[in-house]
Design an enzyme around this catalytic site. Structure first.
Site, mmCIF file in Angstrom:
data_model
loop_
_atom_site.group_PDB
_atom_site.id
_atom_site.type_symbol
_atom_site.label_atom_id
_atom_site.label_comp_id
_atom_site.label_asym_id
_atom_site.label_seq_id
_atom_site.Cartn_x
_atom_site.Cartn_y
_atom_site.Cartn_z
ATOM 1 N N GLU A 99 3.196 4.968 -3.359
ATOM 2 C CA GLU A 99 2.439 5.839 -2.316
ATOM 3 C C GLU A 99 2.333 5.149 -1.049
ATOM 4 O O GLU A 99 2.154 3.711 -1.050
ATOM 5 C CB GLU A 99 0.943 6.067 -2.749
ATOM 6 N N THR A 100 2.743 5.732 -0.025
ATOM 7 C CA THR A 100 2.439 5.188 1.359
ATOM 8 C C THR A 100 1.355 6.022 2.037
ATOM 9 O O THR A 100 1.404 7.166 2.100
ATOM 10 C CB THR A 100 3.637 5.164 2.148
#
Length: 262
Positions: free
Chosen positions: A46-47
């Site tokens: 995830e970002t």
């Protein structure tokens, strides 16, 4: 354009544990395609992107392949960055997300507590193809929310799972959580999400919005100790107060900070 980026290991007190997430605070939103390209380049599960909105923050999460509706470990990482790196003074952070408002508070013991909506996983029949994809011969039960939650009885099997990810990707769910009573923990889990571009996620906070209500009811407890992961593991504490919410707590550690050049 230059953007400051932080890589944080969430649900771990030290680097190299838990689940890594990138966190980027923006002054205003970039085009969605650019947000997705940055997440793809980061190549982490995830970002997280933050934009201040008055007294709150707008928060979005991207895997290398798609934007998702809810991500626990990247929310924890984003809150940790605001508290520990960007000198946010509020004791409770409020995030506007695709899953509604999420709140994260910090305690004196260093734990960050995330207040998430609880899920109500419903029992469903176990497809033989799911067992085959996980290379399991049997399971106790299967439940469905946005994930499949497959319950087995032997924690030793959790550690030895070697799924067929291509076969898992055909199931129309966000991911597959395989969970069992754990030695030293109330329960242990591994989570696989090839359909959203993550073969295995080391620690999936959002999955515990389904896992914690199940285990709380089964064990007759409102506070649960949890561990997730295969070769890389992280630890969580979950509280199920019975008000339709799940409080998921954990620690985080900074691995890297730097600059994105666009």
């Amino acid at each position: 354009m230059e953007l400051q980026i932080f890589q944080v290991d969430a649900f771990s007190a030290e680097p190299f544990g838990g689940n890594p997430a990138a966190v980027i605070r923006l002054e205003s939103w970039l085009p969605d395609a650019q947000l997705q390209r940055i997440a793809e380049e980061n190549n982490l599960s995830e970002t997280a992107y933050l934009v201040r909105n008055g007294e709150t923050f707008d928060l979005r999460w991207f895997t290398p392949a798609v934007e998702v509706d809810l991500c626990g470990h990247a929310t924890l990482a984003a809150a940790w960055v605001l508290f520990e790196q960007l000198d946010e003074q509020a004791e409770v952070l409020r995030f506007n997300t695709r899953s509604g408002e999420l709140r994260v508070s910090r305690g004196a013991d260093g734990l960050l507590a995330m207040d998430f909506p609880a899920k109500d996983p419903q029992p469903v029949d176990i497809p033989q193809a799911l067992l085959d994809a996980l290379r399991l011969t049997e399971a106790r039960a299967l439940y469905r929310s946005d994930d499949y939650v497959l319950v087995i009885d032997d924690a030793e099997l959790i550690a030895t799972l070697l799924p067929d990810f291509a076969a898992l990707s055909v199931f129309d769910v966000r991911g597959i959580a395989v969970t069992a009573p754990g030695r030293g923990f109330d329960f242990v889990t591994r989570w696989f999400g090839p359909r959203v571009g993550i073969n295995e996620d080391p620690v999936t906070g959002s999955a515990h919005t389904s896992l914690a209500p199940y285990w709380a009811e089964r064990l007759g407890k409102t506070t649960l100790s949890c561990e997730q992961g295969g070769a890389r593991k992280g630890q969580l504490q979950c509280e199920v107060p019975g008000n339709g919410r799940v409080v998921i707590s954990g620690r985080a550690a900074l691995y890297m900070r730097g600059t994105v050049y666009l």
